[in-house]
Each structure stands twice: as structure tokens, then as C-alpha cells.
Motif scaffolding. Structure first.
Motif, PDB file in Angstrom:
ATOM      1  N   LYS A  42      38.441  41.881  42.849  1.00  0.00           N
ATOM      2  CA  LYS A  42      39.780  41.381  43.189  1.00  0.00           C
ATOM      3  C   LYS A  42      40.808  42.122  42.334  1.00  0.00           C
ATOM      4  O   LYS A  42      40.536  42.452  41.194  1.00  0.00           O
ATOM      5  CB  LYS A  42      39.851  39.878  42.881  1.00  0.00           C
ATOM      6  CG  LYS A  42      38.911  39.040  43.721  1.00  0.00           C
ATOM      7  CD  LYS A  42      38.635  37.679  43.073  1.00  0.00           C
ATOM      8  CE  LYS A  42      37.655  37.807  41.936  1.00  0.00           C
ATOM      9  NZ  LYS A  42      37.452  36.580  41.167  1.00  0.00           N
ATOM     10  N   ASN A  43      41.982  42.316  42.901  1.00  0.00           N
ATOM     11  CA  ASN A  43      43.002  43.080  42.157  1.00  0.00           C
ATOM     12  C   ASN A  43      44.397  42.595  42.542  1.00  0.00           C
ATOM     13  O   ASN A  43      45.217  43.376  43.036  1.00  0.00           O
ATOM     14  CB  ASN A  43      42.807  44.571  42.466  1.00  0.00           C
ATOM     15  CG  ASN A  43      43.573  45.454  41.506  1.00  0.00           C
ATOM     16  OD1 ASN A  43      44.056  44.988  40.478  1.00  0.00           O
ATOM     17  ND2 ASN A  43      43.701  46.727  41.844  1.00  0.00           N
ATOM     18  N   GLY A  44      44.665  41.310  42.352  1.00  0.00           N
ATOM     19  CA  GLY A  44      45.980  40.751  42.685  1.00  0.00           C
ATOM     20  C   GLY A  44      46.328  41.044  44.134  1.00  0.00           C
ATOM     21  O   GLY A  44      45.488  40.876  45.026  1.00  0.00           O
ATOM     22  N   THR A  76      47.403  41.244  52.587  1.00  0.00           N
ATOM     23  CA  THR A  76      48.831  41.105  52.874  1.00  0.00           C
ATOM     24  C   THR A  76      49.494  40.447  51.673  1.00  0.00           C
ATOM     25  O   THR A  76      49.179  39.294  51.354  1.00  0.00           O
ATOM     26  CB  THR A  76      49.046  40.207  54.127  1.00  0.00           C
ATOM     27  OG1 THR A  76      48.180  40.666  55.149  1.00  0.00           O
ATOM     28  CG2 THR A  76      50.488  40.220  54.581  1.00  0.00           C
ATOM     29  N   PRO A  77      50.395  41.173  50.960  1.00  0.00           N
ATOM     30  CA  PRO A  77      50.996  40.565  49.753  1.00  0.00           C
ATOM     31  C   PRO A  77      51.876  39.369  50.107  1.00  0.00           C
ATOM     32  O   PRO A  77      52.536  39.360  51.138  1.00  0.00           O
ATOM     33  CB  PRO A  77      51.840  41.691  49.154  1.00  0.00           C
ATOM     34  CG  PRO A  77      51.456  42.929  49.884  1.00  0.00           C
ATOM     35  CD  PRO A  77      50.916  42.516  51.218  1.00  0.00           C
ATOM     36  N   VAL A  78      51.824  38.362  49.249  1.00  0.00           N
ATOM     37  CA  VAL A  78      52.680  37.184  49.414  1.00  0.00           C
ATOM     38  C   VAL A  78      53.983  37.491  48.688  1.00  0.00           C
ATOM     39  O   VAL A  78      53.970  37.913  47.530  1.00  0.00           O
ATOM     40  CB  VAL A  78      51.984  35.947  48.793  1.00  0.00           C
ATOM     41  CG1 VAL A  78      52.949  34.775  48.661  1.00  0.00           C
ATOM     42  CG2 VAL A  78      50.763  35.564  49.621  1.00  0.00           C
ATOM     43  N   GLY A 119      42.173  33.661  42.002  1.00  0.00           N
ATOM     44  CA  GLY A 119      40.820  34.230  41.990  1.00  0.00           C
ATOM     45  C   GLY A 119      39.756  33.170  42.268  1.00  0.00           C
ATOM     46  O   GLY A 119      38.745  33.450  42.915  1.00  0.00           O
ATOM     47  N   ALA A 177      41.099  35.881  50.987  1.00  0.00           N
ATOM     48  CA  ALA A 177      42.442  36.349  50.621  1.00  0.00           C
ATOM     49  C   ALA A 177      43.504  35.426  51.220  1.00  0.00           C
ATOM     50  O   ALA A 177      44.532  35.157  50.594  1.00  0.00           O
ATOM     51  CB  ALA A 177      42.644  37.779  51.101  1.00  0.00           C
ATOM     52  N   ALA A 235      43.534  32.370  48.963  1.00  0.00           N
ATOM     53  CA  ALA A 235      44.181  32.678  47.676  1.00  0.00           C
ATOM     54  C   ALA A 235      45.688  32.832  47.880  1.00  0.00           C
ATOM     55  O   ALA A 235      46.490  32.326  47.086  1.00  0.00           O
ATOM     56  CB  ALA A 235      43.582  33.951  47.082  1.00  0.00           C
ATOM     57  N   ILE A 290      48.654  30.366  45.973  1.00  0.00           N
ATOM     58  CA  ILE A 290      49.701  30.858  45.057  1.00  0.00           C
ATOM     59  C   ILE A 290      51.119  30.515  45.531  1.00  0.00           C
ATOM     60  O   ILE A 290      52.072  30.771  44.829  1.00  0.00           O
ATOM     61  CB  ILE A 290      49.569  32.379  44.777  1.00  0.00           C
ATOM     62  CG1 ILE A 290      49.724  33.211  46.048  1.00  0.00           C
ATOM     63  CG2 ILE A 290      48.252  32.667  44.088  1.00  0.00           C
ATOM     64  CD1 ILE A 290      49.611  34.714  45.790  1.00  0.00           C
TER      65      ILE A 290
HETATM   66  P1  ADP Z   1      42.711  36.165  39.258  1.00  0.00           P
HETATM   67  O1  ADP Z   1      43.348  34.882  39.692  1.00  0.00           O
HETATM   68  O2  ADP Z   1      41.257  36.014  38.937  1.00  0.00           O
HETATM   69  O3  ADP Z   1      43.492  36.921  38.211  1.00  0.00           O
HETATM   70  P2  ADP Z   1      43.683  38.111  41.184  1.00  0.00           P
HETATM   71  O4  ADP Z   1      45.043  38.065  40.561  1.00  0.00           O
HETATM   72  O5  ADP Z   1      43.035  39.437  41.264  1.00  0.00           O
HETATM   73  O6  ADP Z   1      42.652  37.110  40.536  1.00  0.00           O
HETATM   74  O7  ADP Z   1      43.830  37.488  42.623  1.00  0.00           O
HETATM   75  C1  ADP Z   1      42.716  37.041  43.373  1.00  0.00           C
HETATM   76  C2  ADP Z   1      43.014  37.202  44.837  1.00  0.00           C
HETATM   77  O8  ADP Z   1      44.190  36.441  45.161  1.00  0.00           O
HETATM   78  C3  ADP Z   1      43.328  38.616  45.258  1.00  0.00           C
HETATM   79  O9  ADP Z   1      42.149  39.350  45.546  1.00  0.00           O
HETATM   80  C4  ADP Z   1      44.171  38.380  46.509  1.00  0.00           C
HETATM   81  O10 ADP Z   1      43.340  38.107  47.603  1.00  0.00           O
HETATM   82  C5  ADP Z   1      44.937  37.113  46.158  1.00  0.00           C
HETATM   83  N1  ADP Z   1      46.262  37.422  45.600  1.00  0.00           N
HETATM   84  C6  ADP Z   1      46.633  37.454  44.300  1.00  0.00           C
HETATM   85  N2  ADP Z   1      47.935  37.783  44.172  1.00  0.00           N
HETATM   86  C7  ADP Z   1      48.410  37.956  45.425  1.00  0.00           C
HETATM   87  C8  ADP Z   1      49.697  38.285  46.003  1.00  0.00           C
HETATM   88  N3  ADP Z   1      50.769  38.500  45.240  1.00  0.00           N
HETATM   89  N4  ADP Z   1      49.781  38.350  47.343  1.00  0.00           N
HETATM   90  C9  ADP Z   1      48.711  38.107  48.132  1.00  0.00           C
HETATM   91  N5  ADP Z   1      47.494  37.792  47.666  1.00  0.00           N
HETATM   92  C10 ADP Z   1      47.336  37.719  46.347  1.00  0.00           C
END
Ligand code: ADP
Length: 297
Positions: free
Chosen positions: A215-217, A235-237, A247, A272, A275, A279
Motif C-alpha cells: 500500500k502507498n497512500g 482513485t485519490p480521494v 491501511g 481501496a 479505505a 478516510i
Molecule cells: P496506512 O494507513 O497503513 O498508512 P496507506 O496510507 O498506504 O496505509 O493507505 C492504505 C490504502 O488506503 C491505500 O492503499 C489506498 O487504497 C487508500 N488510501 C490512502 N490514502 C488515500 C487517498 N488520499 N485517496 C485514496 N485512497 C487512499
């Protein structure tokens, strides 16, 4: 853990959260046909009763929620400063969860062998007491030998560990025993200097993992299954309210989807979506109705 959130000068909102619990909640909400059990330790106090009731109200199985005779749950307080940054204060040094391994008798482990999957994270590894790890690894080896798939998310929290070296040592053991790893890039940066999802996949390749999901945000999720490396666009939120448990929601829904027979691509997209929904709400656990509504759209 007990989650406290300031509502006004003299009122605190009460909730319950914790990385593995958050994953369990979202797995069960999205895949109600799966049986999802919490394995943890709480106290015998009133707050622990409320916590247990909350687990039940999320339709989680509680047969493996152990009640410690004298310890109580860990607590954290979330506050938001003037610039909108979240700050966490923890009281967990003496929590019941630190004692979980004491409850993992051979009989309990035997009962757990009926599960398809056992999911754990770096947080219990960080809080277990000195000397508890050996018994935990033995328990995991027994589960693995009985055919239970072991899944690990490092979820590195620097302040919980005595040293980076200790975290690296325990994570190495965890990854050696795991079948599936679900790391976030950020968690690997401090410990191993990893900056990209591709590097995270490369790092995981030294272990015998069946499935790796990085996972990478808001950036692409990378998966490695067998020799197949795939990049999945997210798709970014735009209206992010609180990224707590993004995560965790991803992990729960991804595993739920895989356990329900979905393919990798579809499972990543569902995870995704979950998640991305979480958020847009404050706190770790989004309101049930709003979450289910978005997931059904
Ligand atoms: P963690 O909460 O463990 O730090 P991440 O920040 O990598 O994990 O986020 C986990 C998942 O959440 C991502 O792989 C993605 O699917 C979703 N996610 C996180 N940030 C965003 C964002 N700004 N827009 C859309 N999806 C997001």
C-alpha cells in the motif's frame, strides 16, 4: 483500545479501535458470510464490558477474547491542534493486550487451527512483554503446520519499540513465518530505507511469501503473486478528513475478498474503495450505515 476524542472543553467521545480490530470490522461489514474472530485480551472492568459488546455489535466472534483478572484496556486520546494536525497520547504500558500470549495455551491454539487465516500486525509484536515472543512464534508455527494461512502487516510504530534493531529482528521472524504480507511503504522507510512500492516488493521477495500487497497512500498498489507483479491504480480521494485506519480497512476488505474467492485485481479495488470511504470520516471506524451505503454503490 479505548479511543477518546475531545468533543468540547469538558466532554470526551468514547469509541474503540486498534489496527487488527479495525480490519476485522471492515472485513465483516463487507463479507458478512465470513466468520471473523478477535484474538485479544481485555480486562474485567466496565469499559472492557463495553468493548466486548462493541465487538459483538460488529458481529465479530468473541470466543477468543480473554479477560485478564487485573489488567485493563489500553487507551489513546486523539486531539487535533490549531493547524489540523492529529496528535495521539497513549496509556498502554500496562494493558491487558500486552498479556495476550499468557492466554494462548496449547488447547487454545488447537482450537484456532480450524481457521483459514490468522492475521496479525507489528503492533502486538511491539507491545508483548519481554520473553512472550518465543511462545507466540511457536503458536504461529503450530497454526501454520495445521494449514492456517498467516498474514502480516508490519504497521511500524517507532514509539512502541525499544529500538529499530529489535523491530527489524521481530519483523524478520514474522515475514519468515507469513504466507501473505500487506506492508505500507511508509512503514518500511524508517526501518529499511525503502522509498517506493517497487522497492518494498523487492524487499519482500527475500521471503517465501505467496502474496505481497504493498500500500502507498493514494498511489498505486503493487501486488506480487507468484512471479506476477501488478500495479493497480487507485482513485485519490480529494476530501480526506482523517486517514486513521486506511491501511487497516484495506487489509480487512482485501483479505475478505480473497477468502471469498475474488481475484487479486478485484480484491485490491474493493479494498481501496473501503479505505477511500473510511478516510472521509473521522476516527478509525466509519459509521456503519454510511460505510455500507458507499460500498454498495
Ligand atoms: P496506512 O494507513 O497503513 O498508512 P496507506 O496510507 O498506504 O496505509 O493507505 C492504505 C490504502 O488506503 C491505500 O492503499 C489506498 O487504497 C487508500 N488510501 C490512502 N490514502 C488515500 C487517498 N488520499 N485517496 C485514496 N485512497 C487512499
Amino acid at each position: 483500545m479505548v479511543e477518546l476524542r475531545e468533543q468540547d472543553e469538558s466532554t470526551m467521545g468514547l469509541s474503540f479501535a486498534g489496527d487488527v480490530y479495525n480490519s476485522a470490522v471492515y472485513m465483516k461489514r463487507c463479507f458478512p458470510q465470513l466468520s471473523v474472530s478477535m484474538v485479544t485480551a481485555i480486562g474485567r472492568d466496565r469499559l472492557s464490558d463495553k468493548m466486548l459488546n462493541r465487538f459483538k455489535s460488529e458481529s465479530l466472534e468473541t470466543e477468543f477474547v480473554f479477560r485478564h483478572p487485573s489488567k485493563v484496556p489500553g487507551i489513546y486520546f486523539i486531539e487535533t491542534d490549531e493547524s489540523g494536525e492529529r496528535r495521539f497520547t497513549y496509556w498502554r504500558n500496562d494493558s491487558a493486550a500486552r498479556k495476550l500470549v499468557d492466554f494462548l495455551s496449547a488447547e487454545v491454539i488447537e482450537q484456532l487451527t480450524v481457521a483459514d487465516t490468522f492475521f496479525f500486525s507489528g503492533i502486538p509484536l511491539a507491545i508483548f512483554e519481554q520473553g512472550a515472543h518465543t511462545k507466540f512464534w511457536q503458536s504461529l508455527e503450530r497454526l501454520k503446520a495445521a494449514g492456517v494461512k498467516v498474514v502480516f502487516d508490519p504497521n511500524y510504530r517507532a514509539q512502541l519499540w525499544t529500538s529499530k534493531e529489535e523491530a527489524i529482528r521481530q519483523f524478520d521472524k514474522a515475514l519468515r513465518l507469513s504466507d501473505i504480507a500487506l506492508p505500507g511503504v511508509e512503514d518500511l522507510t524508517v526501518l529499511y530505507g525503502i522509498q517506493s512500492a517497487q522497492d518494498a516488493v523487492g524487499f519482500c521477495q527475500q521471503y517465501e511469501l505467496e502474496e505481497v500487497v504493498v500500500k502507498n497512500g493514494p498511489h498505486s498498489v503493487f501486488t506480487l503473486v507468484g512471479n506476477e507483479l501488478l500495479s493497480h491504480t487507485i482513485t485519490p480521494v480529494t476530501k480526506v478528513v482523517d486517514t486513521t485506519s486506511a491501511g487497516d480497512a484495506f487489509n480487512g476488505v482485501y483479505l475478505g475478498a480473497r477468502l471469498s474467492g475474488r481475484g487479486i485485481g478485484e480484491s485490491v479495488q474493493l479494498a481501496a474503495k473501503a479505505a477511500g470511504t473510511v478516510i472521509q470520516h473521522p476516527g478509525a471506524i466509519a459509521p456503519m450505515a454510511a460505510f455500507k451505503q458507499t460500498m454498495s454503490e
